[in-house]
Design an enzyme around this catalytic site. Structure first.
Site, PDB file in Angstrom:
ATOM      1  N   THR A  32       0.827  -1.205   0.000  1.00  0.00           N
ATOM      2  CA  THR A  32       0.000   0.000   0.000  1.00  0.00           C
ATOM      3  C   THR A  32       0.859   1.251   0.000  1.00  0.00           C
ATOM      4  O   THR A  32       1.942   1.283   0.596  1.00  0.00           O
ATOM      5  CB  THR A  32      -0.926   0.025   1.234  1.00  0.00           C
ATOM      6  OG1 THR A  32      -1.588   1.300   1.304  1.00  0.00           O
ATOM      7  CG2 THR A  32      -0.142  -0.172   2.526  1.00  0.00           C
ATOM      8  N   LYS A  84       1.754  -3.660   6.771  1.00  0.00           N
ATOM      9  CA  LYS A  84       2.418  -3.577   5.471  1.00  0.00           C
ATOM     10  C   LYS A  84       3.856  -3.086   5.613  1.00  0.00           C
ATOM     11  O   LYS A  84       4.732  -3.483   4.836  1.00  0.00           O
ATOM     12  CB  LYS A  84       1.632  -2.654   4.533  1.00  0.00           C
ATOM     13  CG  LYS A  84       0.226  -3.140   4.208  1.00  0.00           C
ATOM     14  CD  LYS A  84       0.218  -4.390   3.361  1.00  0.00           C
ATOM     15  CE  LYS A  84      -1.194  -4.727   2.894  1.00  0.00           C
ATOM     16  NZ  LYS A  84      -1.235  -5.845   1.946  1.00  0.00           N
ATOM     17  N   SER A 131      -2.313   3.438  10.374  1.00  0.00           N
ATOM     18  CA  SER A 131      -3.298   2.550  10.989  1.00  0.00           C
ATOM     19  C   SER A 131      -2.605   1.229  11.278  1.00  0.00           C
ATOM     20  O   SER A 131      -1.475   0.987  10.823  1.00  0.00           O
ATOM     21  CB  SER A 131      -4.490   2.307  10.052  1.00  0.00           C
ATOM     22  OG  SER A 131      -4.101   1.499   8.954  1.00  0.00           O
ATOM     23  N   TYR A 182      -3.500  -1.596  10.035  1.00  0.00           N
ATOM     24  CA  TYR A 182      -3.378  -2.221   8.706  1.00  0.00           C
ATOM     25  C   TYR A 182      -2.109  -1.750   8.011  1.00  0.00           C
ATOM     26  O   TYR A 182      -1.315  -2.566   7.508  1.00  0.00           O
ATOM     27  CB  TYR A 182      -4.602  -1.885   7.858  1.00  0.00           C
ATOM     28  CG  TYR A 182      -4.355  -1.980   6.374  1.00  0.00           C
ATOM     29  CD1 TYR A 182      -4.260  -3.221   5.748  1.00  0.00           C
ATOM     30  CD2 TYR A 182      -4.203  -0.827   5.596  1.00  0.00           C
ATOM     31  CE1 TYR A 182      -4.015  -3.303   4.387  1.00  0.00           C
ATOM     32  CE2 TYR A 182      -3.957  -0.908   4.243  1.00  0.00           C
ATOM     33  CZ  TYR A 182      -3.859  -2.136   3.644  1.00  0.00           C
ATOM     34  OH  TYR A 182      -3.604  -2.219   2.296  1.00  0.00           O
ATOM     35  N   HIS A 183      -1.898  -0.434   7.950  1.00  0.00           N
ATOM     36  CA  HIS A 183      -0.707   0.087   7.293  1.00  0.00           C
ATOM     37  C   HIS A 183       0.566  -0.371   8.012  1.00  0.00           C
ATOM     38  O   HIS A 183       1.596  -0.606   7.375  1.00  0.00           O
ATOM     39  CB  HIS A 183      -0.763   1.614   7.233  1.00  0.00           C
ATOM     40  CG  HIS A 183      -1.842   2.143   6.336  1.00  0.00           C
ATOM     41  ND1 HIS A 183      -2.975   2.751   6.826  1.00  0.00           N
ATOM     42  CD2 HIS A 183      -1.965   2.127   4.985  1.00  0.00           C
ATOM     43  CE1 HIS A 183      -3.752   3.100   5.810  1.00  0.00           C
ATOM     44  NE2 HIS A 183      -3.153   2.735   4.686  1.00  0.00           N
TER      45      HIS A 183
END
Length: 400
Positions: free
Chosen positions: A145, A194, A188, A190-191
């Site tokens: 991302t 990554k 976040s 989620y980030h």
């Protein structure tokens, strides 16, 4: 080429799998169908009706596509099965989409934060460890991302493709230059997963020479590709809810049903975007142009254009007549930011970007209008907040 598509039942994974099969690759979809289970937990469904994975594969074969196979497997928790499958099938490449992909969902609760870390990081590490243990030379194409870079923290500097050239001063006054991973600034949980993926790739590429391409993707908009439009059972997901719906698709869906466009904060946030058709094409280009043996991790910025959220809302409003509603921002982020991104690698490989034109926007609105009766308006608001302060602000606003 035999290709495993991990997470091949998902929003980006399914059209990618179909595209690779159409290009002549021998595709095996590996998925634990967790995205469908999350729909049940959230009590919301894709705006477009999604066929079962069995019906999807049958439909693809019936329209003349090269047959694909499906294996139900959880790569984050079934390591031995994953290893055995790699040894038995000996794929040339693995396309890795098997991660929980929504930032808001990852911030919804302690349970979703823990699930996102467990699923994403453990799954990626299991894949890397299994490739090493198998002894096979397998190229990984991973969907990352743009959010690993953060937003607005580099004062308008162009974001390079993964690596930043820095000048290092020495005690004797001399200097030397070196390429390092661009500093991570996750916004976040989620980030954050990554960014952890990036470090795992850096290590296994350096230590075990695994060939890896990491695609730092922008926000995907659109729904279908030419191939997924061949049969209703091939239709791709259209997420519109506050956790999984991406901003532009949400705007277009809201316009289609007469719901005011939900702009959070000032609308000054700038984001990178890519159409689903270009996303699919980029994965194929990455797969067919792998790194050489011993080459460091390839990192591509998989995006085609940048826009301010407020600008997009005004464009959709002008196209459809929809009203715009400014709401408190559930995210803990800068009020506004610049975003200048280098994406020359895919352009040099032959990508012809799909730009944000009125025809494609209208196409998405038409899809939304067709399935408007499936929309649960109570699921449109974004209610997953980054902090208690954001939660108080958004819950003070009456639900439309």
């Amino acid at each position: 080429m035999k290709v495993f598509v991990l997470g091949g039942d998902g929003f980006c994974g399914w059209p990618c799998a179909v595209n690779l099969a159409d290009a002549g690759h021998d595709v095996v979809i590996i998925d634990n169908l967790s995205r469908r289970k999350i729909d049940i937990d959230l009590e919301v469904e894709s705006l477009t009706p999604i066929a079962t994975i069995g019906d999807r594969l049958k439909a693809w074969h019936q329209v003349g596509g090269r047959a694909m196979r499906f294996v139900h497997l959880d790569i984050a928790h079934e390591y031995t099965r994953l290893l055995d499958l790699l040894r038995d099938e000996r794929p040339a490449a693995v396309v890795h989409f098997a991660e929980q992909r929504a930032a808001p969902y990852s911030m919804k609760s302690s349970a979703t934060k823990r699930y996102t870390v467990d699923n994403n990081v453990n799954g990626t590490h299991n894949l890397l460890a299994a490739i090493v243990e198998s002894g096979l030379d397998i190229h990984i194409v991973h969907l990352g991302t743009m959010g690993v870079y953060g937003y607005g923290s580099h004062r308008g500097a162009t974001i390079p493709e993964g690596y930043l050239t820095v000048e290092v001063p020495q005690p004797d006054g001399s200097r030397f230059t070196e390429k390092i991973l661009h500093p991570a600034s996750p916004g976040s949980v989620y980030h954050m997963t990554k960014t952890l993926d990036q470090l795992l790739f850096l290590y296994y590429n350096k230590n075990d020479q695994i060939r890896i391409t990491d695609l730092h993707q922008g926000i995907v908009w659109g729904t279908n590709t030419d191939l997924t439009e061949k049969d209703p059972r091939l239709t791709n997901r259209f997420d519109y809810d506050g956790d999984y719906g991406t901003v532009l698709n949400r705007f277009l869906m809201q316009a289609a049903i007469g719901y005011p466009l939900t702009v959070h904060g000032t609308g000054g946030q700038t984001r990178a975007f890519i159409h689903i058709r270009d996303s699919v094409r980029c994965v194929q280009l990455a797969l067919e142009n792998p790194p050489e043996a011993g080459e460091k991790v390839k990192i591509f910025n998989q995006m085609t254009e940048s826009h301010q959220v407020g600008e997009l809302a005004r464009k959709v409003s002008a196209l459809t007549g929809a009203e715009i509603n400014y709401l408190p921002n559930p995210r803990n982020e800068a009020v506004e930011n610049d975003l200048i991104v280098d994406n020359r690698c895919f352009i040099e490989l032959g990508l012809k970007p799909t730009t944000l034109d009125d025809g494609l926007l209208a196409e998405v609105v038409d899809v939304a209008r067709r399935w408007a009766d499936r929309c649960d308006r109570s699921r449109i608001p974004c209610v997953s907040a980054w902090t208690n302060k954001q939660a108080e602000a958004i819950h003070s606003v009456p639900v439309a």
